[in-house]
Design a protein around this motif. Structure first.
Motif, PDB file in Angstrom:
ATOM      1  N   GLY A 106      43.822  39.164  43.285  1.00  9.45           N
ATOM      2  CA  GLY A 106      44.181  39.719  41.990  1.00  9.45           C
ATOM      3  C   GLY A 106      43.316  39.269  40.827  1.00  9.45           C
ATOM      4  O   GLY A 106      43.785  39.218  39.697  1.00  9.45           O
TER       5      GLY A 106
ATOM      6  N   ALA B  66      40.757  39.447  37.816  1.00 12.88           N
ATOM      7  CA  ALA B  66      40.203  40.375  36.835  1.00 12.88           C
ATOM      8  C   ALA B  66      38.811  39.894  36.450  1.00 12.88           C
ATOM      9  O   ALA B  66      38.438  38.736  36.717  1.00 12.88           O
TER      10      ALA B  66
ATOM     11  N   ARG C 298      41.591  44.885  39.574  1.00 12.04           N
ATOM     12  CA  ARG C 298      41.805  43.558  40.155  1.00 12.04           C
ATOM     13  C   ARG C 298      41.179  43.534  41.544  1.00 12.04           C
ATOM     14  O   ARG C 298      41.336  44.474  42.330  1.00 12.04           O
TER      15      ARG C 298
END
Length: 146
Positions: free
Chosen positions: A40, A42, A136
């Motif tokens: 996940g 970014a 993500r």
């Protein structure tokens, strides 16, 4: 005596094959290595840091496998882009070389190298922002050699 020679020959062959496979699995002469994963992430997310004393001739390399993202095409189209950074205490970190794309790491493992940075110190890689802020990335396996 002939039986002993055959055993020695087979043992030598097995050792040679084992050494070859080990050499293919990780970059030769690396000062250090570690394995990890991420989920996940970014754009802008940093990896853990590692210390490279530049005591060897090995390049800094990252290998990603089992990648996915929440963008178009899902896992098969995951193509994270990483940058390597040399950490400079009290100053902005120095970017080492350019961005490296890991295209295809959703289908197999992909390795990229930044060469031998040349400075002793701490390093990390950063996931570069690509397109929308809500994308993500995940990698089920991350290998780092330095």
């Amino acid at each position: 005596m002939v039986a002993v020679k055959r055993v020695l020959k087979k043992t030598t062959m097995a050792a040679a094959v084992g050494a070859t496979l080990l050499a293919m699995a990780s970059p030769a002469l690396a000062e250090g290595k570690f394995a990890s994963s991420f989920t996940g992430w970014a754009g802008g997310k940093e990896s853990r840091s590692w210390k490279d004393s530049q005591a060897d001739g090995a390049a800094s390399q990252v290998r990603l496998a089992k990648c996915s993202w929440n963008g178009p095409g899902g896992a098969k189209e995951a193509a994270p882009v990483l940058a390597l950074w040399h950490e400079v205490g009290g100053l902005p970190d120095d970017k080492v070389g350019g961005n490296k794309g890991f295209y295809g790491c959703g289908k197999g493992d992909v390795t990229n190298s930044w060469g031998k940075p040349g400075w002793s110190g701490n390093y990390h890689f950063t996931l570069q922002t690509q397109g929308a802020d809500w994308y993500r990335y995940s990698a089920g396996w991350v290998g780092v050699w330095y």
